[in-house]
Structure formats: C-alpha cells, structure tokens
Scaffold this motif. Structure first.
Motif, PDB file in Angstrom:
ATOM      1  N   ASN A  54       0.834  -1.211   0.000  1.00 27.95           N
ATOM      2  CA  ASN A  54       0.000   0.000   0.000  1.00 27.95           C
ATOM      3  C   ASN A  54       0.864   1.255   0.000  1.00 27.95           C
ATOM      4  O   ASN A  54       0.546   2.231  -0.688  1.00 27.95           O
ATOM      5  CB  ASN A  54      -0.947   0.009   1.200  1.00 27.95           C
ATOM      6  CG  ASN A  54      -2.099  -0.951   1.020  1.00 27.95           C
ATOM      7  OD1 ASN A  54      -2.596  -1.154  -0.074  1.00 27.95           O
ATOM      8  ND2 ASN A  54      -2.514  -1.569   2.111  1.00 27.95           N
ATOM      9  N   ILE A  55       1.946   1.242   0.768  1.00 26.00           N
ATOM     10  CA  ILE A  55       2.850   2.394   0.811  1.00 26.00           C
ATOM     11  C   ILE A  55       3.464   2.640  -0.565  1.00 26.00           C
ATOM     12  O   ILE A  55       3.440   3.764  -1.071  1.00 26.00           O
ATOM     13  CB  ILE A  55       3.945   2.194   1.881  1.00 26.00           C
ATOM     14  CG1 ILE A  55       3.322   2.323   3.275  1.00 26.00           C
ATOM     15  CG2 ILE A  55       5.101   3.173   1.695  1.00 26.00           C
ATOM     16  CD1 ILE A  55       4.228   1.865   4.402  1.00 26.00           C
ATOM     17  N   ILE A  56       3.987   1.599  -1.174  1.00 25.60           N
ATOM     18  CA  ILE A  56       4.620   1.744  -2.492  1.00 25.60           C
ATOM     19  C   ILE A  56       3.592   2.201  -3.530  1.00 25.60           C
ATOM     20  O   ILE A  56       3.868   3.062  -4.363  1.00 25.60           O
ATOM     21  CB  ILE A  56       5.298   0.418  -2.914  1.00 25.60           C
ATOM     22  CG1 ILE A  56       6.482   0.132  -1.997  1.00 25.60           C
ATOM     23  CG2 ILE A  56       5.737   0.448  -4.362  1.00 25.60           C
ATOM     24  CD1 ILE A  56       7.532   1.222  -1.959  1.00 25.60           C
ATOM     25  N   ARG A  57       2.398   1.655  -3.467  1.00 25.74           N
ATOM     26  CA  ARG A  57       1.345   2.023  -4.415  1.00 25.74           C
ATOM     27  C   ARG A  57       0.913   3.484  -4.245  1.00 25.74           C
ATOM     28  O   ARG A  57       0.639   4.179  -5.219  1.00 25.74           O
ATOM     29  CB  ARG A  57       0.161   1.068  -4.216  1.00 25.74           C
ATOM     30  CG  ARG A  57      -0.868   1.090  -5.280  1.00 25.74           C
ATOM     31  CD  ARG A  57      -1.913  -0.030  -5.190  1.00 25.74           C
ATOM     32  NE  ARG A  57      -2.221  -0.556  -3.879  1.00 25.74           N
ATOM     33  CZ  ARG A  57      -1.843  -1.764  -3.421  1.00 25.74           C
ATOM     34  NH1 ARG A  57      -1.128  -2.572  -4.174  1.00 25.74           N
ATOM     35  NH2 ARG A  57      -2.180  -2.173  -2.218  1.00 25.74           N
ATOM     36  N   ASP A  58       0.869   3.965  -2.994  1.00 26.20           N
ATOM     37  CA  ASP A  58       0.375   5.315  -2.708  1.00 26.20           C
ATOM     38  C   ASP A  58       1.464   6.388  -2.683  1.00 26.20           C
ATOM     39  O   ASP A  58       1.145   7.577  -2.588  1.00 26.20           O
ATOM     40  CB  ASP A  58      -0.341   5.341  -1.345  1.00 26.20           C
ATOM     41  CG  ASP A  58      -1.592   4.487  -1.325  1.00 26.20           C
ATOM     42  OD1 ASP A  58      -2.139   4.213  -2.416  1.00 26.20           O
ATOM     43  OD2 ASP A  58      -2.019   4.089  -0.230  1.00 26.20           O
ATOM     44  N   LEU A  59       2.732   5.995  -2.768  1.00 24.01           N
ATOM     45  CA  LEU A  59       3.828   6.955  -2.673  1.00 24.01           C
ATOM     46  C   LEU A  59       3.824   7.889  -3.891  1.00 24.01           C
ATOM     47  O   LEU A  59       3.884   7.419  -5.034  1.00 24.01           O
ATOM     48  CB  LEU A  59       5.169   6.212  -2.596  1.00 24.01           C
ATOM     49  CG  LEU A  59       6.418   7.067  -2.408  1.00 24.01           C
ATOM     50  CD1 LEU A  59       6.346   7.854  -1.097  1.00 24.01           C
ATOM     51  CD2 LEU A  59       7.651   6.166  -2.422  1.00 24.01           C
ATOM     52  N   PRO A  60       3.731   9.194  -3.671  1.00 22.32           N
ATOM     53  CA  PRO A  60       3.746  10.120  -4.809  1.00 22.32           C
ATOM     54  C   PRO A  60       5.050   9.981  -5.615  1.00 22.32           C
ATOM     55  O   PRO A  60       6.134   9.835  -5.043  1.00 22.32           O
ATOM     56  CB  PRO A  60       3.666  11.501  -4.152  1.00 22.32           C
ATOM     57  CG  PRO A  60       3.026  11.250  -2.831  1.00 22.32           C
ATOM     58  CD  PRO A  60       3.537   9.898  -2.399  1.00 22.32           C
ATOM     59  N   ALA A  61       4.927  10.038  -6.915  1.00 20.61           N
ATOM     60  CA  ALA A  61       6.098   9.907  -7.793  1.00 20.61           C
ATOM     61  C   ALA A  61       7.107  11.029  -7.556  1.00 20.61           C
ATOM     62  O   ALA A  61       8.286  10.868  -7.851  1.00 20.61           O
ATOM     63  CB  ALA A  61       5.658   9.887  -9.252  1.00 20.61           C
ATOM     64  N   SER A  62       6.660  12.129  -6.989  1.00 17.33           N
ATOM     65  CA  SER A  62       7.531  13.285  -6.764  1.00 17.33           C
ATOM     66  C   SER A  62       8.313  13.226  -5.449  1.00 17.33           C
ATOM     67  O   SER A  62       9.013  14.170  -5.107  1.00 17.33           O
ATOM     68  CB  SER A  62       6.693  14.561  -6.782  1.00 17.33           C
ATOM     69  OG  SER A  62       5.690  14.495  -5.772  1.00 17.33           O
ATOM     70  N   TYR A  63       8.247  12.096  -4.723  1.00 21.50           N
ATOM     71  CA  TYR A  63       8.915  12.008  -3.416  1.00 21.50           C
ATOM     72  C   TYR A  63      10.433  12.120  -3.553  1.00 21.50           C
ATOM     73  O   TYR A  63      11.003  11.769  -4.571  1.00 21.50           O
ATOM     74  CB  TYR A  63       8.546  10.706  -2.701  1.00 21.50           C
ATOM     75  CG  TYR A  63       9.407   9.522  -3.070  1.00 21.50           C
ATOM     76  CD1 TYR A  63      10.472   9.138  -2.253  1.00 21.50           C
ATOM     77  CD2 TYR A  63       9.185   8.796  -4.234  1.00 21.50           C
ATOM     78  CE1 TYR A  63      11.281   8.072  -2.593  1.00 21.50           C
ATOM     79  CE2 TYR A  63       9.992   7.728  -4.574  1.00 21.50           C
ATOM     80  CZ  TYR A  63      11.039   7.365  -3.750  1.00 21.50           C
ATOM     81  OH  TYR A  63      11.846   6.308  -4.089  1.00 21.50           O
ATOM     82  N   ASP A  64      11.062  12.627  -2.505  1.00 22.44           N
ATOM     83  CA  ASP A  64      12.523  12.630  -2.408  1.00 22.44           C
ATOM     84  C   ASP A  64      12.968  11.565  -1.408  1.00 22.44           C
ATOM     85  O   ASP A  64      13.811  10.741  -1.717  1.00 22.44           O
ATOM     86  CB  ASP A  64      13.035  14.001  -1.954  1.00 22.44           C
ATOM     87  CG  ASP A  64      12.919  15.032  -3.054  1.00 22.44           C
ATOM     88  OD1 ASP A  64      13.889  15.199  -3.796  1.00 22.44           O
ATOM     89  OD2 ASP A  64      11.855  15.657  -3.176  1.00 22.44           O
TER      90      ASP A  64
END
Length: 132
Positions: free
Chosen positions: A12-22
């Motif tokens: 769920n974390i990987i699926r919901d992680l925004p692509a713009s994360y640092d």
C-alpha cells in the motif's frame, strides 16, 4: 512473506507513494508529528525522522547533493535540505546560505516499518549510550 501480499502495508505504501517524493522515512523513534496525510500510511512531513531506514529517489539523491557541504549528521542534514523551520541554529553557521534544493518532499510512513532502539533495546529516549 506478508510484505509481498497485495494488501500488505508495504505494498500500500509503495502504491500510494507520490512519484515526486525525495525521501520516505520508514523507521521511527518515539512519537512524532505526522504531517499532512497523503494516504492511510503516508504523511508529507517535510522533516526527517530517524535515518536508520529510508527510501530515497533519484530526485532525492540529487537534492541531497545540492545540500552539500554537510552541516550536520545525516538526519539533520535531511532537515536542512528540506529547509525545515526548526533549523534556526544552522543559520548561525559561518558561510550558511541555506540549502539549494529543488521542490524537496520528505514523507513518513505510519506505522513505522522499523524502530530505532536504545542500546538497552528500549524505545525510550533514555540516552543510555551517553557517558557521564
């Protein structure tokens, strides 16, 4: 294992992680302010947690390089890179001009995926490692 199943917290974390994360902080120590809720397990915090377990994107690695030279230990450096408001002491450093990072985003997971423990294996901030 449990972490590979479709509905696991990790998936769920990987699926919901925004692509713009640092940076995504997976570990924790004690109670922390969560920040702005992104999903049930992700919060945009704009400050580090403990740096014992984190995921960094290529954008995040470039932003951390832009924050050089090192002005503190790595988790404080991450706060510096995010221009965290609690960094008032850094402004007193000689030659301090602030970070040169670009749109940096620091996220936390809830619950923690790992815990940083004291040398006595407690989760209390006992500072048992300090020598008096």
């Amino acid at each position: 294992g449990e972490w590979t199943t479709r509905d696991s917290i990790w998936q769920n974390i990987i699926r919901d992680l925004p692509a713009s994360y640092d940076l995504l902080f997976l570990s924790g120590f004690g109670a922390r302010k969560r920040g702005k809720k992104v999903s049930n397990n992700i919060y945009l915090a704009q400050e580090s947690r403990v740096s014992s377990m984190y995921l960094i994107s290529q954008k995040g690695a470039r932003n951390m390089l832009r924050s050089l030279p090192m002005v503190a230990v790595i988790d404080f450096q991450m706060n510096y890179a995010a221009n965290w408001k609690g960094n008032t002491w850094m402004a007193q450093l000689p030659g301090f001009h602030g970070p040169r990072t670009v749109n940096i985003e620091l996220y936390h997971t809830e619950p923690f995926m790992s815990n940083q423990l004291e040398p006595d294996n407690s989760r209390k901030k006992t500072a048992t490692w300090k020598i008096d």
